[in-house]
Design a protein around this motif. Structure first.
Motif, PDB file in Angstrom:
ATOM      1  N   LEU A  13       2.246   1.935  -3.425  1.00  0.00           N
ATOM      2  CA  LEU A  13       1.218   2.449  -4.339  1.00  0.00           C
ATOM      3  C   LEU A  13       0.584   3.754  -3.859  1.00  0.00           C
ATOM      4  O   LEU A  13      -0.322   4.277  -4.507  1.00  0.00           O
ATOM      5  CB  LEU A  13       0.121   1.390  -4.523  1.00  0.00           C
ATOM      6  CG  LEU A  13       0.563   0.107  -5.224  1.00  0.00           C
ATOM      7  CD1 LEU A  13      -0.538  -0.944  -5.145  1.00  0.00           C
ATOM      8  CD2 LEU A  13       0.962   0.394  -6.657  1.00  0.00           C
ATOM      9  N   GLY A  14       1.081   4.281  -2.749  1.00  0.00           N
ATOM     10  CA  GLY A  14       0.474   5.443  -2.113  1.00  0.00           C
ATOM     11  C   GLY A  14       0.366   6.696  -2.961  1.00  0.00           C
ATOM     12  O   GLY A  14      -0.488   7.541  -2.714  1.00  0.00           O
TER      13      GLY A  14
ATOM     14  N   ARG B 204       0.837  -1.204   0.000  1.00  0.00           N
ATOM     15  CA  ARG B 204       0.000   0.000   0.000  1.00  0.00           C
ATOM     16  C   ARG B 204       0.871   1.252   0.000  1.00  0.00           C
ATOM     17  O   ARG B 204       0.562   2.237  -0.673  1.00  0.00           O
ATOM     18  CB  ARG B 204      -0.927   0.021   1.213  1.00  0.00           C
ATOM     19  CG  ARG B 204      -2.272  -0.638   0.999  1.00  0.00           C
ATOM     20  CD  ARG B 204      -3.241  -0.271   2.090  1.00  0.00           C
ATOM     21  NE  ARG B 204      -3.949  -1.244   2.835  1.00  0.00           N
ATOM     22  CZ  ARG B 204      -3.718  -2.531   3.043  1.00  0.00           C
ATOM     23  NH1 ARG B 204      -2.696  -3.102   2.529  1.00  0.00           N
ATOM     24  NH2 ARG B 204      -4.490  -3.295   3.756  1.00  0.00           N
TER      25      ARG B 204
ATOM     26  N   SER C  34      -3.917   7.245  -7.181  1.00  0.00           N
ATOM     27  CA  SER C  34      -5.320   7.227  -6.761  1.00  0.00           C
ATOM     28  C   SER C  34      -5.874   5.818  -6.980  1.00  0.00           C
ATOM     29  O   SER C  34      -5.262   4.999  -7.678  1.00  0.00           O
ATOM     30  CB  SER C  34      -6.133   8.228  -7.579  1.00  0.00           C
ATOM     31  OG  SER C  34      -6.232   7.772  -8.927  1.00  0.00           O
ATOM     32  N   ARG C  35      -7.042   5.556  -6.427  1.00  0.00           N
ATOM     33  CA  ARG C  35      -7.679   4.248  -6.634  1.00  0.00           C
ATOM     34  C   ARG C  35      -7.902   3.994  -8.126  1.00  0.00           C
ATOM     35  O   ARG C  35      -7.632   2.905  -8.633  1.00  0.00           O
ATOM     36  CB  ARG C  35      -8.998   4.160  -5.870  1.00  0.00           C
ATOM     37  CG  ARG C  35      -9.625   2.785  -5.957  1.00  0.00           C
ATOM     38  CD  ARG C  35     -10.782   2.625  -4.957  1.00  0.00           C
ATOM     39  NE  ARG C  35     -11.178   1.243  -4.851  1.00  0.00           N
ATOM     40  CZ  ARG C  35     -11.904   0.582  -5.761  1.00  0.00           C
ATOM     41  NH1 ARG C  35     -12.295   1.186  -6.865  1.00  0.00           N
ATOM     42  NH2 ARG C  35     -12.222  -0.686  -5.582  1.00  0.00           N
ATOM     43  N   ALA C  36      -8.370   5.007  -8.841  1.00  0.00           N
ATOM     44  CA  ALA C  36      -8.612   4.860 -10.277  1.00  0.00           C
ATOM     45  C   ALA C  36      -7.308   4.563 -11.018  1.00  0.00           C
ATOM     46  O   ALA C  36      -7.279   3.731 -11.934  1.00  0.00           O
ATOM     47  CB  ALA C  36      -9.274   6.120 -10.832  1.00  0.00           C
ATOM     48  N   GLN C  37      -6.226   5.222 -10.625  1.00  0.00           N
ATOM     49  CA  GLN C  37      -4.938   4.963 -11.264  1.00  0.00           C
ATOM     50  C   GLN C  37      -4.446   3.536 -10.972  1.00  0.00           C
ATOM     51  O   GLN C  37      -3.883   2.894 -11.850  1.00  0.00           O
ATOM     52  CB  GLN C  37      -3.892   5.978 -10.789  1.00  0.00           C
ATOM     53  CG  GLN C  37      -4.122   7.362 -11.340  1.00  0.00           C
ATOM     54  CD  GLN C  37      -3.202   8.374 -10.693  1.00  0.00           C
ATOM     55  OE1 GLN C  37      -2.977   8.377  -9.472  1.00  0.00           O
ATOM     56  NE2 GLN C  37      -2.661   9.271 -11.519  1.00  0.00           N
ATOM     57  N   ARG C  38      -4.659   3.065  -9.750  1.00  0.00           N
ATOM     58  CA  ARG C  38      -4.258   1.682  -9.406  1.00  0.00           C
ATOM     59  C   ARG C  38      -5.038   0.680 -10.248  1.00  0.00           C
ATOM     60  O   ARG C  38      -4.473  -0.301 -10.735  1.00  0.00           O
ATOM     61  CB  ARG C  38      -4.439   1.424  -7.911  1.00  0.00           C
ATOM     62  CG  ARG C  38      -3.453   2.179  -7.039  1.00  0.00           C
ATOM     63  CD  ARG C  38      -3.460   1.728  -5.590  1.00  0.00           C
ATOM     64  NE  ARG C  38      -4.763   1.718  -4.969  1.00  0.00           N
ATOM     65  CZ  ARG C  38      -5.304   2.725  -4.295  1.00  0.00           C
ATOM     66  NH1 ARG C  38      -4.644   3.847  -4.144  1.00  0.00           N
ATOM     67  NH2 ARG C  38      -6.495   2.602  -3.761  1.00  0.00           N
ATOM     68  N   ILE C  39      -6.333   0.925 -10.416  1.00  0.00           N
ATOM     69  CA  ILE C  39      -7.170   0.028 -11.226  1.00  0.00           C
ATOM     70  C   ILE C  39      -6.691   0.038 -12.678  1.00  0.00           C
ATOM     71  O   ILE C  39      -6.565  -1.014 -13.306  1.00  0.00           O
ATOM     72  CB  ILE C  39      -8.658   0.418 -11.097  1.00  0.00           C
ATOM     73  CG1 ILE C  39      -9.162   0.081  -9.689  1.00  0.00           C
ATOM     74  CG2 ILE C  39      -9.496  -0.275 -12.166  1.00  0.00           C
ATOM     75  CD1 ILE C  39     -10.519   0.670  -9.355  1.00  0.00           C
ATOM     76  N   GLU C  40      -6.408   1.222 -13.204  1.00  0.00           N
ATOM     77  CA  GLU C  40      -5.930   1.329 -14.587  1.00  0.00           C
ATOM     78  C   GLU C  40      -4.574   0.642 -14.756  1.00  0.00           C
ATOM     79  O   GLU C  40      -4.350  -0.096 -15.720  1.00  0.00           O
ATOM     80  CB  GLU C  40      -5.827   2.797 -15.000  1.00  0.00           C
ATOM     81  CG  GLU C  40      -5.345   2.979 -16.418  1.00  0.00           C
ATOM     82  CD  GLU C  40      -5.206   4.449 -16.815  1.00  0.00           C
ATOM     83  OE1 GLU C  40      -4.992   4.691 -18.018  1.00  0.00           O
ATOM     84  OE2 GLU C  40      -5.311   5.346 -15.946  1.00  0.00           O
TER      85      GLU C  40
END
Length: 165
Positions: free
Chosen positions: A138-139, A135, A142-148
């Protein structure tokens, strides 16, 4: 924000303008990130007195669900090591009390490797520590960037993971 890969790529573009060094933009970053991740994993595992290979075997058993057991062949498939290496790893984990060998009821000559309660607890604790480390890595996203990013990396890795044999 500039990073080491930007400097490396810039130097190659200056020295070898005849080459398309664009792949370095992605894959050198993946390689550097893998080294940082390896350090974070080792730290998370060492806090629970585990080596990375021990974590791999213990968590393969943990993911199997109750009763947390697999055949040595199933462990080979999940950890991608040779049978001799797996035998050695099972022996070492058994000596530490983290796994036990049991007769396979469906094969008189076979054995099953089962996670002990201590093995399950250590795997669970190390996983929690690993997730904290990951975590943090990856801090910046953003959540959207992690998903992408996960979707893009899946697109790159899936062909390797689905090669027959």
């Amino acid at each position: 924000m500039e990073d080491e890969v930007d400097r490396l790529v810039g130097a190659w573009r200056r020295e070898r303008p005849d080459l398309d060094v664009e792949p370095l933009e992605v894959l050198s970053r993946v390689s550097r990130l893998a080294r940082h991740l390896d350090r974070a994993r080792r730290l998370a595992f060492s806090e629970h007195s585990l080596e990375p290979w021990e974590f791999d075997v213990l968590t393969a058993l943990r993911r199997a669900g109750t009763p947390y057991q697999l055949s040595p062949g199933q462990l080979l498939t999940q950890t991608l090591v040779t049978s001799g290496t797996m035998t050695n790893r099972i022996d070492r984990l058994a000596k530490k009390g983290l796994v036990e060998r049991l007769p396979d009821p469906s094969d008189r000559r076979g054995v099953l490797v089962r996670l002990t309660d201590e093995g399950r607890d250590r795997a669970d604790q190390a996983l929690a520590g690993l997730l904290d480390q990951e975590r943090a890595i990856l801090g910046e996203l953003s959540r959207a960037q992690r998903i992408e990013l996960a979707a893009l990396l899946r697109q790159l890795t899936a062909p390797f993971d689905n090669i027959p044999g």
